[in-house]
Structure formats: structure tokens, C-alpha cells
Design an enzyme around this catalytic site. Structure first.
Site, PDB file in Angstrom:
ATOM      1  N   GLY A  47      -5.702   0.992   8.229  1.00 28.10           N
ATOM      2  CA  GLY A  47      -6.692   1.310   8.909  1.00 28.10           C
ATOM      3  C   GLY A  47      -7.553   2.279   8.213  1.00 28.10           C
ATOM      4  O   GLY A  47      -7.780   1.893   6.589  1.00 28.10           O
ATOM      5  N   SER A  49      -6.490   6.170   6.055  1.00 26.40           N
ATOM      6  CA  SER A  49      -5.181   6.832   6.756  1.00 26.40           C
ATOM      7  C   SER A  49      -5.141   8.628   6.673  1.00 26.40           C
ATOM      8  O   SER A  49      -4.419   9.316   7.061  1.00 26.40           O
ATOM      9  CB  SER A  49      -4.174   7.439   5.001  1.00 26.40           C
ATOM     10  N   CYS A  79      -1.162  -0.911   3.639  1.00 27.41           N
ATOM     11  CA  CYS A  79      -2.285  -1.043   3.500  1.00 27.41           C
ATOM     12  C   CYS A  79      -2.454   1.435   3.367  1.00 27.41           C
ATOM     13  O   CYS A  79      -1.995   1.970   3.351  1.00 27.41           O
ATOM     14  CB  CYS A  79      -3.598  -1.074   4.138  1.00 27.41           C
ATOM     15  N   HIS A 170      -3.232  -6.601   3.998  1.00 32.48           N
ATOM     16  CA  HIS A 170      -2.650  -7.178   5.661  1.00 32.48           C
ATOM     17  C   HIS A 170      -2.244  -7.946   5.268  1.00 32.48           C
ATOM     18  O   HIS A 170      -3.427  -9.117   5.823  1.00 32.48           O
ATOM     19  CB  HIS A 170      -4.823  -7.005   5.840  1.00 32.48           C
ATOM     20  N   GLU A 172      -1.131  -8.739   8.557  1.00 36.15           N
ATOM     21  CA  GLU A 172      -1.389  -9.476   9.647  1.00 36.15           C
ATOM     22  C   GLU A 172      -2.529 -10.251  10.065  1.00 36.15           C
ATOM     23  O   GLU A 172      -2.849 -10.904  11.213  1.00 36.15           O
ATOM     24  CB  GLU A 172      -0.639  -8.110  10.427  1.00 36.15           C
TER      25      GLU A 172
HETATM   26  N1  GLN Z   1      -8.957   3.176   2.394  1.00 37.05           N
HETATM   27  C1  GLN Z   1      -8.385   3.114   3.500  1.00 37.05           C
HETATM   28  C2  GLN Z   1      -7.025   4.494   3.226  1.00 37.05           C
HETATM   29  O1  GLN Z   1      -7.774   5.457   2.374  1.00 37.05           O
HETATM   30  C3  GLN Z   1      -7.176   2.644   3.536  1.00 37.05           C
HETATM   31  C4  GLN Z   1      -7.894   1.044   4.246  1.00 37.05           C
HETATM   32  C5  GLN Z   1      -7.276  -0.060   4.688  1.00 37.05           C
HETATM   33  O2  GLN Z   1      -6.353   0.537   5.344  1.00 37.05           O
HETATM   34  N2  GLN Z   1      -7.242  -1.377   4.812  1.00 37.05           N
HETATM   35  O3  GLN Z   1      -6.445   4.615   4.120  1.00 37.05           O
END
Ligand code: GLN
Length: 196
Positions: A47, A49, A79, A170, A172
Site C-alpha cells: 500500500g 507505508s 512492499c 507483491h 499476493e
Molecule cells: N512506495 C510505497 C511506500 O513507500 C510502497 C508501494 C507498495 O506497497 N506497492 O510505502
């Protein structure tokens, strides 16, 4: 059967649930901190962070997440979830949950390649795992107890430190549940140890 929670504050929750179920484990959607008591392992999805951190604070999750880690229960960050687990984040003074002995850098695969897929080898998991990277971080430094599980273009993109598993991509978002299966196995082993 082991129960695996998926932190459901933001991100690809349903896909992780499906993937856990495909491995024959029970998946529990975690929306309140009290629900953490019912699970043997926890997935922190991808997502954003910074957004997830805001929601962790808003719903008063931080202490419970740290306690979960202290109990030795396995946690799998994918991620943004990997960023939440890291003890250090390049350019930030303080970490989020800060339990895994790694330094991560955010959005490290460049703007022109915001998202891409690559087949990568993951030690002990697969020789040809289809990894989906979306504005992905990578691990720039890892402590001596951290086992490097995968690299892509010379960058570390998956690692394990005891109870903690993390990856930049990812798992999932594909039907390949081998990495989730690896985590399910970690959870089973941790639970068996607890009752041994
Ligand atoms: N770029 C996002 C971050 O820094 C991480 C991206 C992702 O979870 N797909 O939190």
C-alpha cells in the site's frame, strides 16, 4: 490449522486472504488491535507505508504490533509492509514498527519503472517466482542474522530474519502462492515450538 491475520488498514488485503487460504491456512482480516490475539502470524500488506503508519496511529495499533513481534510470532511484510518492519528507512529518522534488522529505501526502482514484473529466484522457495513490483522498496543493508532470499538487478528484494519475512514485491497479486506457503510453514513451526 494455523490462523494468519492480514492487517486490513489499507492495501491488497483480499488477495492476501485468498493466497493464505490457497495454502490451507485460515485467514483472519484484522481491523482492530484486539483481533491480533487470535492469530498465530501476521501479514502486513503493500500500500503506502506513510498512509499505513497514519492509520496504525489513528487506530492505536502500534503497541499491539510491537507486542506481537515480541511474542515471537511470525510477521510477513510485503512492499509497504516490508518498510513497516524495517529498523531503518533511508531518509527517515525513526522507523515504523522497527523490528527487522534491515535498512530499506523507498521507491527505489526509479520512476520510469514504477511497476514491472520479473521472474526471480527465491532461496528455498522457487527458481522462477513471478514478482510484481509496484513503486517497490529494496533492502540496502541487512544485519548478520538476516538471510538474503532474493535479489533483482543486484538489489536485495526478499529476506528473512528468524520470525520476520519481508519482500519488496507483491506475492499476493499472482496465483503463485509458494512464498505465502513458505510463510505459512514459518507460522506452523513457530506454533509447534510454542507448544513443545
Ligand atoms: N512506495 C510505497 C511506500 O513507500 C510502497 C508501494 C507498495 O506497497 N506497492 O510505502
Amino acid at each position: 490449522m494455523v490462523k494468519i491475520g492480514v492487517l486490513a488498514l489499507q492495501g491488497a488485503v483480499r488477495e492476501h486472504v485468498k493466497s493464505v487460504e490457497a495454502c490451507g491456512a485460515e485467514a483472519v482480516v484484522i481491523k482492530q488491535k484486539e483481533e491480533l490475539k487470535d492469530v498465530d502470524g501476521l501479514i502486513l500488506p503493500g500500500g503506502e507505508s506513510t498512509t499505513m503508519r497514519r492509520l496504525i496511529d489513528k487506530y492505536d495499533f502500534m503497541d499491539s504490533l510491537k507486542e506481537f513481534a515480541q511474542q515471537g510470532k511470525p510477521m510477513f511484510g510485503t512492499c509497504a509492509g516490508l518498510i513497516l518492519l524495517a529498523k531503518k528507512i533511508v531518509g527517515y529518522e525513526t522507523p515504523h514498527i522497527g523490528v527487522m534488522d534491515i535498512t530499506v529505501e523507498r521507491n527505489s526502482f526509479g520512476r520510469q519503472r514504477e511497476s514491472f514484473e520479473a521472474d526471480i529466484a527465491i532461496n528455498g522457495v522457487a527458481d522462477d517466482f513471478p514478482a510484481v513490483f509496484i513503486r517497490a522498496p529494496h533492502i540496502v543493508e541487512a544485519g548478520e542474522n538476516v538471510e538474503i532470499l532474493a535479489k533483482h538487478n543486484d538489489r536485495v528484494v526478499a529476506a528473512r530474519e528468524g520470525q520476520f519475512l519481508g519482500c519488496s514485491f507483491h506475492p499476493e497479486l499472482t496465483d503463485d502462492s509458494r512464498l505465502t506457503e513458505y510463510f505459512v510453514q514459518m507460522v506452523k513451526e513457530a506454533k509447534e515450538k510454542q507448544f513443545a
